[in-house]
Enzyme design. Structure first.
Site, mmCIF file in Angstrom:
data_model
loop_
_atom_site.group_PDB
_atom_site.id
_atom_site.type_symbol
_atom_site.label_atom_id
_atom_site.label_comp_id
_atom_site.label_asym_id
_atom_site.label_seq_id
_atom_site.Cartn_x
_atom_site.Cartn_y
_atom_site.Cartn_z
ATOM 1 C CE1 TYR A 165 -3.618 2.547 0.369
ATOM 2 C CE2 TYR A 165 -2.365 3.382 2.228
ATOM 3 C CZ TYR A 165 -3.380 3.531 1.311
ATOM 4 O OH TYR A 165 -4.152 4.666 1.323
ATOM 5 C CE LYS A 169 -3.707 5.245 -2.169
ATOM 6 N NZ LYS A 169 -4.612 5.876 -3.141
#
Length: 281
Positions: A165, A169
């Site tokens: 993640y 991002k």
């Protein structure tokens, strides 16, 4: 794709301002759609959950009779479905793209489902890139358009137990800021929305449903985050960081030496993540 029209104008009327919102079925995406409808934009609502999108479309056209809302179910992790959506958008006069869809995986990388990890990259990175490329040429030709990318403060530093993640991002954050500079003077802008903790079902998706009960974090509502993003996008800003916690995260993520950051994460934050995940099972 289904459509809900709030007035007598035909679908695709040339004077409409069309906005596409991915991940529109809940959370920040839902409130981005609500905010855009209130600002007079007709909408493409994109997500996997058809029922939620149709309920939202019906509500928005009831509250804002001058707009049209199109429901476009799509699993952005599916390359074929995503390419079909991309081709459709290439031929459509999109004035706003809110590239908001995304989800986390939490836990040690080797303990997570590899298919889920790959889907996370497809949604958080590949879909963002592909859909931006679909709408950007038309915006540049018209010399008018806005792109809003939902990044994350988590992308400003490595995050143990959320490695994929954080990496996805980091791509979203860097991509949005780079594009902002690249588009200068074209009439098109790209704004990075950089949230911190937001009270949504996002963490349940990541396998830590009770994380929002942890008092260490000051949780913002998705409505507040979405409104901050839309206001910044309208002004053509490069980046907006809503709320004090996200601002602290952003500063610390950019400036804290990794030799100091990792011990802090291990001793202060990671045990709470693990506890929230354990209690949620």
């Amino acid at each position: 794709m289904t459509g809900v029209t709030g007035d007598s104008a035909g679908a695709g009327a040339p004077d409409r301002r069309w906005a596409v919102v991915t991940g529109a079925s809940s959370g920040i995406g839902e409130w981005l759609a609500r905010g855009l409808a209130r600002r007079g934009h007709s909408l493409w609502l994109v997500a996997r959950t058809t029922d939620a999108l149709e309920r939202l479309a019906k509500e928005l056209t009831g509250d804002h009779p001058g707009i049209e809302v199109r429901v476009r179910p799509c699993d952005l992790a599916d390359p074929v479905a995503r390419s079909q959506l991309s081709d459709e958008l290439t031929e459509f006069p999109v004035s706003v793209l809110c590239a908001n869809a995304g989800f986390p995986t939490c836990g040690a990388l080797t303990e997570n489902d590899p298919a889920r990890e790959l889907a996370e990259i497809q949604v958080n990175v590949v879909a963002l890139h592909q859909l931006t490329l679909a709408v950007l040429p038309g915006m540049l030709e018209r010399r008018s358009g806005r792109v809003l990318v939902t990044g994350s403060a988590a992308g400003l530093q490595p995050v143990p137990t959320a490695a994929t993640y954080a990496a996805t991002k980091a791509f979203a954050n860097t991509f949005a800021e780079s594009l902002h500079a690249e588009l200068r003077g074209t009439g098109v802008t790209c704004t990075l929305l950089l949230p911190g903790p937001v009270r949504t079902n996002f963490y349940e998706t990541g396998g830590i449903p009770r994380l929002t009960e942890q008092r260490i974090l000051a949780w913002l509502t998705p409505r507040r985050v979405a409104e901050a993003g839309l206001d910044a996008m309208a002004r053509g800003r490069r980046v907006v960081v809503p709320g004090p916690v996200a601002k602290v995260q952003a500063f610390a993520g950019r400036n804290t030496p990794r030799a100091l950051l990792f011990p802090v994460l291990r001793t202060a934050f990671l045990p709470r993540l693990r506890k929230a995940r354990s209690n949620g099972r």
